[in-house]
Design a protein around this motif. Structure first.
Motif, PDB file in Angstrom:
ATOM      1  N   GLY A 146       0.802  -1.217   0.000  1.00  0.00           N
ATOM      2  CA  GLY A 146       0.000   0.000   0.000  1.00  0.00           C
ATOM      3  C   GLY A 146       0.834   1.267   0.000  1.00  0.00           C
ATOM      4  O   GLY A 146       0.275   2.370  -0.042  1.00  0.00           O
ATOM      5  N   GLY A 147       2.153   1.115  -0.001  1.00  0.00           N
ATOM      6  CA  GLY A 147       3.047   2.270  -0.022  1.00  0.00           C
ATOM      7  C   GLY A 147       4.028   2.225   1.127  1.00  0.00           C
ATOM      8  O   GLY A 147       3.705   1.720   2.218  1.00  0.00           O
ATOM      9  N   LEU A 148       5.216   2.771   0.899  1.00  0.00           N
ATOM     10  CA  LEU A 148       6.254   2.747   1.924  1.00  0.00           C
ATOM     11  C   LEU A 148       5.920   3.639   3.107  1.00  0.00           C
ATOM     12  O   LEU A 148       6.526   3.517   4.168  1.00  0.00           O
ATOM     13  CB  LEU A 148       7.598   3.181   1.326  1.00  0.00           C
ATOM     14  N   LEU A 149       4.978   4.549   2.941  1.00  0.00           N
ATOM     15  CA  LEU A 149       4.608   5.465   4.018  1.00  0.00           C
ATOM     16  C   LEU A 149       3.356   5.030   4.757  1.00  0.00           C
ATOM     17  O   LEU A 149       2.826   5.779   5.583  1.00  0.00           O
ATOM     18  CB  LEU A 149       4.418   6.880   3.457  1.00  0.00           C
ATOM     19  N   ASP A 150       2.852   3.815   4.480  1.00  0.00           N
ATOM     20  CA  ASP A 150       1.653   3.292   5.133  1.00  0.00           C
ATOM     21  C   ASP A 150       2.045   2.653   6.464  1.00  0.00           C
ATOM     22  O   ASP A 150       2.593   1.552   6.495  1.00  0.00           O
ATOM     23  CB  ASP A 150       0.969   2.263   4.218  1.00  0.00           C
ATOM     24  N   ARG A 151       1.734   3.312   7.563  1.00  0.00           N
ATOM     25  CA  ARG A 151       2.176   2.819   8.871  1.00  0.00           C
ATOM     26  C   ARG A 151       1.574   1.462   9.200  1.00  0.00           C
ATOM     27  O   ARG A 151       2.230   0.623   9.830  1.00  0.00           O
ATOM     28  CB  ARG A 151       1.831   3.823   9.962  1.00  0.00           C
ATOM     29  N   GLN A 152       0.351   1.205   8.801  1.00  0.00           N
ATOM     30  CA  GLN A 152      -0.281  -0.068   9.112  1.00  0.00           C
ATOM     31  C   GLN A 152       0.476  -1.248   8.507  1.00  0.00           C
ATOM     32  O   GLN A 152       0.493  -2.339   9.068  1.00  0.00           O
ATOM     33  CB  GLN A 152      -1.734  -0.065   8.613  1.00  0.00           C
ATOM     34  N   GLY A 153       1.098  -1.014   7.363  1.00  0.00           N
ATOM     35  CA  GLY A 153       1.836  -2.091   6.721  1.00  0.00           C
ATOM     36  C   GLY A 153       3.023  -2.561   7.536  1.00  0.00           C
ATOM     37  O   GLY A 153       3.450  -3.728   7.410  1.00  0.00           O
ATOM     38  N   TYR A 154       3.528  -1.693   8.396  1.00  0.00           N
ATOM     39  CA  TYR A 154       4.706  -2.059   9.185  1.00  0.00           C
ATOM     40  C   TYR A 154       4.363  -2.994  10.346  1.00  0.00           C
ATOM     41  O   TYR A 154       5.264  -3.587  10.950  1.00  0.00           O
ATOM     42  CB  TYR A 154       5.405  -0.803   9.706  1.00  0.00           C
ATOM     43  N   ILE A 155       3.076  -3.152  10.654  1.00  0.00           N
ATOM     44  CA  ILE A 155       2.687  -4.107  11.696  1.00  0.00           C
ATOM     45  C   ILE A 155       2.941  -5.530  11.202  1.00  0.00           C
ATOM     46  O   ILE A 155       3.614  -6.335  11.860  1.00  0.00           O
ATOM     47  CB  ILE A 155       1.207  -3.918  12.081  1.00  0.00           C
ATOM     48  N   GLY A 156       2.402  -5.865  10.013  1.00  0.00           N
ATOM     49  CA  GLY A 156       2.661  -7.173   9.430  1.00  0.00           C
ATOM     50  C   GLY A 156       4.132  -7.372   9.111  1.00  0.00           C
ATOM     51  O   GLY A 156       4.671  -8.474   9.268  1.00  0.00           O
ATOM     52  N   PHE A 157       4.782  -6.290   8.685  1.00  0.00           N
ATOM     53  CA  PHE A 157       6.225  -6.311   8.408  1.00  0.00           C
ATOM     54  C   PHE A 157       7.003  -6.754   9.644  1.00  0.00           C
ATOM     55  O   PHE A 157       7.904  -7.594   9.566  1.00  0.00           O
ATOM     56  CB  PHE A 157       6.622  -4.896   7.979  1.00  0.00           C
ATOM     57  N   SER A 158       6.650  -6.230  10.809  1.00  0.00           N
ATOM     58  CA  SER A 158       7.368  -6.572  12.040  1.00  0.00           C
ATOM     59  C   SER A 158       7.073  -8.007  12.478  1.00  0.00           C
ATOM     60  O   SER A 158       7.980  -8.723  12.917  1.00  0.00           O
ATOM     61  CB  SER A 158       6.999  -5.595  13.163  1.00  0.00           C
ATOM     62  N   VAL A 159       5.828  -8.444  12.356  1.00  0.00           N
ATOM     63  CA  VAL A 159       5.471  -9.807  12.747  1.00  0.00           C
ATOM     64  C   VAL A 159       6.159 -10.827  11.840  1.00  0.00           C
ATOM     65  O   VAL A 159       6.726 -11.825  12.302  1.00  0.00           O
ATOM     66  CB  VAL A 159       3.945 -10.003  12.717  1.00  0.00           C
ATOM     67  N   GLY A 160       6.134 -10.573  10.520  1.00  0.00           N
ATOM     68  CA  GLY A 160       6.784 -11.479   9.581  1.00  0.00           C
ATOM     69  C   GLY A 160       8.274 -11.603   9.849  1.00  0.00           C
ATOM     70  O   GLY A 160       8.829 -12.710   9.830  1.00  0.00           O
TER      71      GLY A 160
END
Length: 480
Positions: A186-200
């Protein structure tokens, strides 16, 4: 007596042998954890706290660099304690098993900060970065120290390191493709995406560490078990000082400081360069990940073969110089108006071809640098009478972690000097700002990389000296 049998009796020198394939795969797989950490830490951390959360880039870089200062004490301490650990699981495996959960926890905290003031957020990134770095050290230092213990063979050590670096790059590139293609689609600036990023990332690191520790567990009985005398803290520090004054070790540390700092700057600025200089979009990053993985695979195949023909120091120097030229050439050509502009269909295939060759050379040089560090162990043992794998690889690992600390700090300064705006969208940054950014980056990278090549060539011994040294140590072990 066979080397394995001699070692089973407690000899202090590892056997000159070819390591079984299953052990090699398990050992190498553990580097996935560091690959995930290093890629995400170096590539996204500054971007996340600066562009996503809105903290000033120079302050974020400074906070992370402060966390790095603690590593100057943590890494050598872990290496030294690992060398002196005694348990039924040997010297290294207790540390490896114990590090898995703290790494995963620290990773989740780093990428999911609370919504606080800017000053408090800087404290958060400092504290969580310290936790991640310390936990990673508790795994990576003992794990890397296993490499010279698995085999004393000069060429086999390069093969061991080739596996380790291949899997490290597999982890990094898998994280790259998952980040751009899924977590941050959804974009590098989408904060919500970093939640899944951290879990993965946390799950990947946890699994990689346990698989590696379990897969190499059966080797514990074959590893060197040197006798350790009980002594005072002052005597321990004197031993540590004597160990790290080894000339070959200091040369490799100098080379590592130069190259890994250059690499750290490149990683920290990579998203800025890809998006704002070359105009990369979603699918381009998937191709980039495959390209870099292909380069790492090429290094896995080429580095051991070339080093066997020319020797490690000469090959490392050549690979390092070539890597510097290849990585910076597109930026110099662009400034001269000789490289395809963004939107030109030739840009992506030409750029990715150059990046593939650069990766082959850069990874080859790091494989050989790590292999030479393994050879320093016996060089030091002849001088001091002690095996200090943990201390040497703690120093080597500390230099590697400088890539994310000093690299992010330097990248923040480069962005500040270039006048790069915060939360900037591709296509909105003035051309003169982009030019300043590329000139600063390319100049600094070339300077550091050529300095690393200079030091690699100064490494003081090769295969003949190493094998003679191992034979003398083995003979002394049989006589004792």
């Amino acid at each position: 007596m066979h080397a394995d049998q001699a070692n089973a009796g407690g000899a202090a020198v590892p056997p000159v042998r070819r390591v079984r394939q299953s052990t090699m795969l398990s050992y190498g797989f553990g580097a996935v954890a560091y690959g995930v950490k290093d890629f995400a830490f170096s590539t996204f951390l500054l971007l996340f706290y600066n562009q996503v959360l809105g903290l000033p880039s120079a302050r974020v870089g400074f906070a992370i660099m402060c966390a790095l200062l603690l590593d100057a004490f943590i890494d050598p301490a872990i290496g030294f304690l690992s060398d002196r650990t005694r348990s039924r699981w040997g010297r290294r495996h207790p540390w490896m098993y114990a590090s898995a959960a703290p790494i995963a926890l620290g990773w989740l905290l780093l990428w999911n900060p609370p919504t606080w003031s800017n000053q408090a957020m800087l404290v958060w990134v400092f504290a969580s970065a310290v936790l991640v770095r310390t936990a990673v050290s508790a795994y990576e230092v003992p794990s890397q120290a296993l490499s010279p213990e698995l085999s004393a063979d000069y060429d086999e050590r390069t093969r061991i390191m080739a596996y380790r670096y291949l899997f490290g790059w597999v982890g990094a590139m898998a994280m790259l493709m998952a980040s751009y293609g899924y977590f941050l689609s959804g974009g590098l600036l989408d904060r919500q995406g970093y939640i899944g990023f951290s879990v993965g990332g946390a799950v990947a690191m946890f699994v990689a560490i346990l698989v590696s520790a379990l897969g190499t567990h059966r080797e514990i009985g074959r590893l060197p078990r040197p006798e350790i005398e009980k002594q005072s803290i002052g005597a321990n520090f004197r031993d540590l000082k004597e160990t790290v004054r080894n000339r070959a070790f200091l040369i490799l540390m100098a080379a590592g400081v130069c190259y890994y700092s250059a690499q750290g700057i490149a990683y920290a600025l990579s998203n800025y360069l890809y998006a704002h200089v070359w105009g990369f979009r979603g699918g381009d990053f998937q191709w980039l990940g495959l390209t870099l993985l292909a380069g790492a695979t090429g290094a896995f195949l080429i580095a051991p073969r070339l080093a066997k023909r020319t020797g490690k120091p000469l090959a490392a120097m050549g690979f390092m110089a070539a890597a510097a030229i290849l990585l910076t050439a597109p930026y110099w050509l662009r400034l001269a108006g000789l490289f395809p502009e963004p939107g030109n269909p030739l840009l992506l295939p030409i750029l990715l071809s150059i990046f593939t060759l650069n990766t082959v050379c850069a990874v080859s040089s790091t494989i050989l640098g790590a292999s030479m560090m393994a050879d320093v162990v016996e060089h030091s043992e002849m001088e001091t009478g002690r095996r200090s794998e943990g201390v040497f690889f703690a120093g080597f690992f500390f230099v590697q972690k400088c890539t994310s600390g000093l690299g992010i700090f330097a990248a923040g300064l480069i962005l500040s000097i270039a006048g790069f705006p915060e939360a900037a969208k591709p296509g909105t940054v003035p051309a003169e700002t982009i030019d300043r950014l590329t000139i600063l980056f390319a100049t600094l990278y070339m300077t550091l990389a050529f300095a690393a090549a200079f030091f690699y060539r100064r490494f003081p011994f090769g295969k003949t000296e190493h094998l003679a040294r191992v034979a003398r140590l083995a003979e002394a072990g049989r006589e004792s």
